[in-house]
Each structure stands twice: as C-alpha cells, then as structure tokens.
Design a protein around this motif. Structure first.
Motif, PDB file in Angstrom:
ATOM      1  N   PHE A 123      43.083  36.179  69.277  1.00 39.19           N
ATOM      2  CA  PHE A 123      44.341  35.930  70.055  1.00 39.19           C
ATOM      3  C   PHE A 123      43.911  34.433  70.041  1.00 39.19           C
ATOM      4  CE2 PHE A 123      44.378  40.580  70.647  1.00 39.19           C
ATOM      5  CZ  PHE A 123      45.467  40.666  69.853  1.00 39.19           C
ATOM      6  N   PRO A 124      45.221  33.591  70.204  1.00 40.46           N
ATOM      7  CA  PRO A 124      45.205  32.461  70.625  1.00 40.46           C
ATOM      8  C   PRO A 124      45.030  32.164  72.060  1.00 40.46           C
ATOM      9  CG  PRO A 124      47.588  32.996  69.859  1.00 40.46           C
ATOM     10  CD  PRO A 124      46.424  34.076  69.423  1.00 40.46           C
ATOM     11  N   SER A 125      44.260  31.100  72.334  1.00 37.01           N
ATOM     12  CA  SER A 125      43.982  31.078  73.930  1.00 37.01           C
ATOM     13  C   SER A 125      45.237  30.219  74.646  1.00 37.01           C
ATOM     14  CB  SER A 125      42.923  30.283  74.270  1.00 37.01           C
ATOM     15  OG  SER A 125      42.769  29.870  75.443  1.00 37.01           O
ATOM     16  N   ASP A 126      45.608  29.988  75.810  1.00 36.12           N
ATOM     17  CA  ASP A 126      46.590  29.337  76.500  1.00 36.12           C
ATOM     18  C   ASP A 126      45.790  27.736  76.742  1.00 36.12           C
ATOM     19  OD1 ASP A 126      47.922  31.731  76.332  1.00 36.12           O
ATOM     20  OD2 ASP A 126      47.634  31.936  78.508  1.00 36.12           O
ATOM     21  N   ASN A 127      44.552  27.786  76.572  1.00 39.17           N
ATOM     22  CA  ASN A 127      44.014  26.597  77.012  1.00 39.17           C
ATOM     23  C   ASN A 127      43.383  25.739  75.619  1.00 39.17           C
ATOM     24  OD1 ASN A 127      44.178  26.714  79.816  1.00 39.17           O
ATOM     25  ND2 ASN A 127      42.645  28.332  79.673  1.00 39.17           N
ATOM     26  N   PRO A 128      43.090  24.507  75.676  1.00 36.88           N
ATOM     27  CA  PRO A 128      42.614  23.759  74.461  1.00 36.88           C
ATOM     28  C   PRO A 128      41.060  24.007  74.584  1.00 36.88           C
ATOM     29  CG  PRO A 128      42.803  22.392  76.189  1.00 36.88           C
ATOM     30  CD  PRO A 128      43.694  23.639  76.579  1.00 36.88           C
ATOM     31  N   ARG A 129      40.365  24.175  73.250  1.00 40.22           N
ATOM     32  CA  ARG A 129      39.064  24.360  73.152  1.00 40.22           C
ATOM     33  C   ARG A 129      38.786  25.778  73.624  1.00 40.22           C
ATOM     34  NH1 ARG A 129      36.766  20.241  70.691  1.00 40.22           N
ATOM     35  NH2 ARG A 129      34.697  20.851  71.129  1.00 40.22           N
ATOM     36  N   GLU A 130      39.141  26.765  73.293  1.00 45.30           N
ATOM     37  CA  GLU A 130      38.859  27.958  73.950  1.00 45.30           C
ATOM     38  C   GLU A 130      39.430  28.994  72.795  1.00 45.30           C
ATOM     39  OE1 GLU A 130      39.165  29.728  78.164  1.00 45.30           O
ATOM     40  OE2 GLU A 130      40.863  29.927  77.159  1.00 45.30           O
ATOM     41  N   GLN A 131      38.589  30.194  72.546  1.00 50.97           N
ATOM     42  CA  GLN A 131      38.858  31.209  71.800  1.00 50.97           C
ATOM     43  C   GLN A 131      39.079  32.471  72.525  1.00 50.97           C
ATOM     44  OE1 GLN A 131      41.165  32.078  69.308  1.00 50.97           O
ATOM     45  NE2 GLN A 131      40.086  30.991  67.760  1.00 50.97           N
ATOM     46  N   LEU A 132      39.909  33.463  72.031  1.00 51.99           N
ATOM     47  CA  LEU A 132      39.908  34.750  72.598  1.00 51.99           C
ATOM     48  C   LEU A 132      39.540  35.634  71.613  1.00 51.99           C
ATOM     49  CD1 LEU A 132      40.708  36.751  74.760  1.00 51.99           C
ATOM     50  CD2 LEU A 132      43.221  36.279  74.398  1.00 51.99           C
ATOM     51  N   PHE A 133      38.613  36.558  71.910  1.00 49.26           N
ATOM     52  CA  PHE A 133      38.158  37.454  71.029  1.00 49.26           C
ATOM     53  C   PHE A 133      38.164  38.897  71.405  1.00 49.26           C
ATOM     54  CE2 PHE A 133      35.618  33.888  69.847  1.00 49.26           C
ATOM     55  CZ  PHE A 133      35.663  33.668  68.479  1.00 49.26           C
ATOM     56  N   ILE A 134      38.515  39.841  70.940  1.00 53.12           N
ATOM     57  CA  ILE A 134      38.684  41.171  71.473  1.00 53.12           C
ATOM     58  C   ILE A 134      37.463  42.055  70.305  1.00 53.12           C
ATOM     59  CG2 ILE A 134      39.713  43.456  71.910  1.00 53.12           C
ATOM     60  CD1 ILE A 134      41.974  41.900  72.722  1.00 53.12           C
ATOM     61  N   TYR A 135      36.335  42.467  70.737  1.00 57.36           N
ATOM     62  CA  TYR A 135      35.398  43.103  69.976  1.00 57.36           C
ATOM     63  C   TYR A 135      35.611  44.689  70.474  1.00 57.36           C
ATOM     64  CZ  TYR A 135      32.799  38.819  69.286  1.00 57.36           C
ATOM     65  OH  TYR A 135      32.514  37.644  68.758  1.00 57.36           O
ATOM     66  N   LYS A 136      35.403  45.314  69.415  1.00 61.36           N
ATOM     67  CA  LYS A 136      35.147  46.847  69.541  1.00 61.36           C
ATOM     68  C   LYS A 136      33.834  47.250  69.413  1.00 61.36           C
ATOM     69  CE  LYS A 136      39.852  47.275  68.073  1.00 61.36           C
ATOM     70  NZ  LYS A 136      41.044  47.790  67.202  1.00 61.36           N
ATOM     71  N   VAL A 137      33.394  48.049  70.683  1.00 56.66           N
ATOM     72  CA  VAL A 137      31.998  48.184  70.601  1.00 56.66           C
ATOM     73  C   VAL A 137      31.716  49.820  71.078  1.00 56.66           C
ATOM     74  CG1 VAL A 137      31.312  46.057  71.342  1.00 56.66           C
ATOM     75  CG2 VAL A 137      31.834  47.652  72.903  1.00 56.66           C
ATOM     76  N   PRO A 138      30.579  50.307  70.633  1.00 60.90           N
ATOM     77  CA  PRO A 138      30.352  51.627  70.892  1.00 60.90           C
ATOM     78  C   PRO A 138      30.391  51.999  72.422  1.00 60.90           C
ATOM     79  CG  PRO A 138      28.431  50.599  69.945  1.00 60.90           C
ATOM     80  CD  PRO A 138      29.358  49.611  69.946  1.00 60.90           C
ATOM     81  N   PHE A 139      30.517  53.288  72.426  1.00 60.44           N
ATOM     82  CA  PHE A 139      30.318  53.648  74.037  1.00 60.44           C
ATOM     83  C   PHE A 139      29.018  54.028  74.449  1.00 60.44           C
ATOM     84  CE2 PHE A 139      34.972  55.062  73.267  1.00 60.44           C
ATOM     85  CZ  PHE A 139      35.474  54.826  74.650  1.00 60.44           C
ATOM     86  N   GLY A 140      28.137  54.367  73.534  1.00 60.96           N
ATOM     87  CA  GLY A 140      26.574  54.600  73.639  1.00 60.96           C
ATOM     88  C   GLY A 140      26.345  56.171  73.342  1.00 60.96           C
ATOM     89  N   VAL A 141      26.163  57.066  74.421  1.00 63.02           N
ATOM     90  CA  VAL A 141      25.827  58.376  74.142  1.00 63.02           C
ATOM     91  C   VAL A 141      27.025  59.246  74.099  1.00 63.02           C
ATOM     92  CG1 VAL A 141      24.357  60.454  74.977  1.00 63.02           C
ATOM     93  CG2 VAL A 141      23.322  58.156  74.823  1.00 63.02           C
ATOM     94  N   THR A 142      27.332  59.845  73.031  1.00 67.65           N
ATOM     95  CA  THR A 142      28.349  60.597  72.958  1.00 67.65           C
ATOM     96  C   THR A 142      28.003  62.289  73.039  1.00 67.65           C
ATOM     97  OG1 THR A 142      28.711  60.587  70.406  1.00 67.65           O
ATOM     98  CG2 THR A 142      29.835  59.017  71.918  1.00 67.65           C
ATOM     99  N   LEU A 143      29.052  63.149  73.325  1.00 71.52           N
ATOM    100  CA  LEU A 143      28.724  64.377  73.454  1.00 71.52           C
ATOM    101  C   LEU A 143      29.681  65.208  72.433  1.00 71.52           C
ATOM    102  CD1 LEU A 143      27.457  67.226  74.369  1.00 71.52           C
ATOM    103  CD2 LEU A 143      28.949  66.820  76.274  1.00 71.52           C
TER     104      LEU A 143
END
Length: 477
Positions: A123-143
């Motif tokens: 997504f675009p940032s509100d500030n110059p020379r900045e970037q906004l990322f949203i990563y999707k990462v695993p939870f870890g141990v699942t049952l």
C-alpha cells in the motif's frame, strides 16, 4: 492389527503401553488397536513440531508443495487399502469411501497448486521515501482435530493448507476412526517430509486432546466437530489467545416452496439426508415444506427413501451403519422423544430386521411426519439417518424457523421465484445456501458456518488464507 502413532518421523507406542480398540460399525467387532497416548507423547509431538516449523517455513512454498504432491501420489497409490479401511472404521459404503479418497487427493493437490499464489499486499505510504508492506506468514505449530465422519478427507482438508503455508501440524484423529490417520502418516514418511512437519497422536479428548489444545506452543487450532466440542476448545484455548478455525455442526433446513420442482427436490433431499448414514454436517436435517405441496412432496420423498438399501457397506451401494454406538443411542433417543411429542414415523424408525443387523450400529432410513419447529428431531442436530417433515404456511414462516436456530451452517431452498431466492441470499443466516441444488461441496468454494456453527472455515483461497497471519512492515528508504 496394531497401528502406531507418528512422532518426529518415528513410529511410537504409548509410554505406558496402553492401547485403544477400534471397532467395525457394521459388526461391533474389534479389528484394530492404536496407542492410548499419554502426556509424554503429547509433549514429544509438540516439541517436534515446534523444532521442525522454523526450517519448514524458510523453504520456498513451491518446495513445500513438492512434498504435498508426493503425499497425494501416495494416497492414490494406496487407494484400495484406504478405501477398505474407511469402510471398516467409519462404516461408509465402498463407493462413498472411494469418493473420500478422491476428495483427499484433491484437497492436497489444490493446496500444492496454491504455492505460487500466496501473496501479501503493498500500500502507498503517507510519507515520502517509505513503503508499506503486509506480509502473510504462518502461525507456526497447528493442531488438526478431526471428526469421525470423514477421517481421511478432513486430514487432507487441514494438512494441505497448513503445510503449503509454512506451518507444521499435529493430527489428532477421532478415537473411533484413527486407523486411516496412521496410514496417512506412513504415506507422509514415504514422501520424505522432514521429521516433525506432520505428527500424529491418538487417544481420548481428555488425555490427548486437552493438553494439545491448552498448549501455548500450538498457535492455531482447526477443529471439525460438534458445537459442544467447539465451545470446549474455545474455552480451553482462551488463556493462550490461540487462533481458531472451528467448523462446527448445524441443522440444515431443506425448504421446499409450492413452485419447486418436486421430483428433483425430493430426490435431492433423500440423497442429502441419507448420504454417509446422515453423518454429514451439511446434510438436510429437516424439511420445511409449503402446505400446498406437502402431501405431494412427502409422497415422492418416501418413494426415494424406500429404495435405499441398508447393508454391508463393503458390498452394498445404499447406506451403511452409524459410526459409533453412542451416536446410535442419540438417534434412538431423539426419535423416541419426537414421537412422544406428536411426530409420526412414516418410514423406518428402528434397527433393521435380520441376522446381519443383530450386531453393529444399524438404523433404518427414517422419515418423521407431523413434526413442528419444536420437535426434538427438528430442534437438535441428529447426525444420523432421520428426516423430520414440517409443514409451513409460506416462505416467511420457513425463513423464520431457519433463522431462529442458534446455528447456521447450511440451508437448502427450492423455488423457481428469483425474488424469493435473492431475498434468501440476503436474509438466510447461514454459511452455505444450496439453491435448487442437492448436497455438494467444491474444493474452490468456502465451507464455513455462521452463529454457533463456527468461526473461520475451510477450502478455497479463503480457507488457505486462514492458515496465515498478517505482518505489517513500514520500510524507510
């Protein structure tokens, strides 16, 4: 035969040597044993899963997918064995078992195919020379907590998405149906997965399920089971704020209005109710039929029910037994309570007659008429081969009965009126609506419930995303 548990790619017994019996629902005979695991095995499985997850998550998704494809190939290779075991431990017919094996392969391959489609957002940032990322990462141990109605398919439905997204998974099959889980783990071993990526323990909910659910190391619990089981898991996991995906029960109404195709509706209703001896969470649990066509529809429905053959699930193509003695007792209790309150038995209502039905968990395909919204068989999820028929004045009364339920997993609606079914899409409080359709479930769809029928869901892109959590990064450059 004794089937062991699978921990850290090793085959283990319970540390105290205790075992549980596995019975054939058709005969009641003990035909297998599995370990009655203890806290020691639970601890080993948790530690193994946690240790393996760090390196597993660092693999490229496409490399993880390669292992999942190998598991799918192994399931196909062992198809005949798995089909036989499903019949012996769960009671479904051989044809239904073949369908379950096929579905399991599809769950695994769909997950593997998603490896190149996992994505985050920029997504675009509100500030110059900045970037906004949203990563999707695993939870870890699942049952993965699996119900007894689909012992193998539910493993594929949970393990495939968990693995491709970088999680490890501990499998805990239902006490009544643990054997196919053990064979699945042999296939995992043959596929060469690193130790700890898949672990499997067997035992009771109290001895094995509870400590797994309460573990702070387990970060996501996915359960397919009853509403009561989901409530217990939610309560026990609350202290750790563990993420939950609860696919719980429901009592799906099958609504038939006066303009419906009665022949098609009656056939679809019979199939949807008596598939897998009524042990499907999205089965039609009650009929809400408009008064003007109630007699005609009920006559057609009874004609289809009369054709259902009950017998040896290995050779009979109709309907097999109920899986557990406890489930059979519950069905008998609900029918007796419904009849005492004024419902009438129009078909079935008892154990079939004959020497071959003297043992095992047999019950005839049953239809109850003269039922009301307050009848026990309508009010409660039967999860067995019993179908109550309720007459309603119109669509609005049917909608009111359906929405007054505390659960909301699925519903069926048969009408040719576009205004009515478009209204139902907006107003029916349920996760899935079958419009002029019988029971079905595509892997690219989404299977979830509303209200007490659960949180989260399975299948499709939304189901896979449920095994990922989000991580936001603000990057200056």
């Amino acid at each position: 035969m004794f089937y062991k548990c699978f921990i850290d790619n090793e085959w283990v017994e319970a540390s105290n040597g205790a075992r549980m019996e596995v019975r054939n629902p058709a005969t009641g005979e003990v035909w297998a044993e599995v370990p009655a695991c203890t806290q020691a095995e639970v601890d080993q499985a948790i530690e193994s899963s946690a240790r393996a997850q760090k390196e597993w998550a660092l693999l490229p998704p496409i490399e993880r997918a390669g292992y999942i494809y190998k598991i799918a190939e192994g399931i196909e290779r062992e198809r005949a064995l798995l089909e036989e075991l499903l019949v012996k431990e769960q009671g479904k017919t051989l044809a239904e078992a073949a369908g379950e094996v096929t579905d399991t392969i599809r769950y695994m391959t769909y997950s593997a195919e998603a490896a190149r489609r996992l994505r985050g957002d920029i997504f675009p940032s509100d500030n110059p020379r900045e970037q906004l990322f949203i990563y999707k990462v695993p939870f870890g141990v699942t049952l993965g907590l699996c119900a007894y109605n689909y012992p193998l398919a539910l493993i594929g439905r949970k393990a495939g998405p968990a693995l491709v997204t970088g999680n490890t998974m501990i499998l805990k099959p239902h006490e009544a149906t643990p054997v196919t889980a053990s064979v699945f783990c042999r296939i995992v071993e043959e596929a060469g997965l690193p130790p700890g990526v898949i672990n499997m323990v067997t035992g009771t909910g109290a001895e094995v399920g509870a400590p797994l659910v309460e573990s702070p190391t387990v970060r996501l619990i996915t359960l397919t089971g009853s509403i009561r089981a989901g409530q217990a898991v939610a309560q026990a996991s609350a202290k750790n704020i563990t993420a939950l995906s609860l696919e719980l029960g429901g009592s799906a109404p099958f609504i038939v209005l006066k303009d419906a195709d009665l022949d098609a509706a009656a056939e679809a209703c019979a199939i949807a109710r008596f598939a897998n001896a009524g042990q499907v969470c999205i089965c039609s649990e009650s009929v809400l039929v408009e008064e003007a066509v109630a007699d005609a529809f009920t006559e057609k429905l009874l004609a289809h029910v009369a054709k259902i053959k009950v017998g040896d699930p290995m050779t009979n193509g109709g309907m097999g037994p109920i899986t557990t003695p406890g489930a059979l007792e519950r069905v008998e209790k609900i029918v007796a309570e419904s009849v005492a309150a004024g419902a009438a038995i129009a078909a079935g209502g008892k154990r079939p007659e004959g020497a071959e039905y003297a043992t095992g968990n047999w019950y005839e395909p049953t239809v109850l008429v003269n039922a009301s919204a307050d009848t026990a068989a309508v009010r409660e999820e039967i999860f067995g081969p019993v179908l109550p028929v309720v007459r309603v004045a119109d669509y609005e009364e049917a909608l009111s009965i359906a929405n007054d339920r505390p659960d909301g997993l699925s519903a069926y609606l048969w009408t040719q009126n576009p205004s009515v079914y478009m209204d139902a899409i907006q107003r029916l409080e349920t996760g899935t609506i079958f419009l002029n359709s019988g029971i079905i479930g595509y892997i690219q769809g989404y299977h979830n419930g509303h209200k007490l029928s659960g949180v989260g869901g399975e299948d499709g892109v939304y189901g896979i995303e449920g095994y990922l959590q989000k991580r936001t990064v603000y990057q200056k450059f």
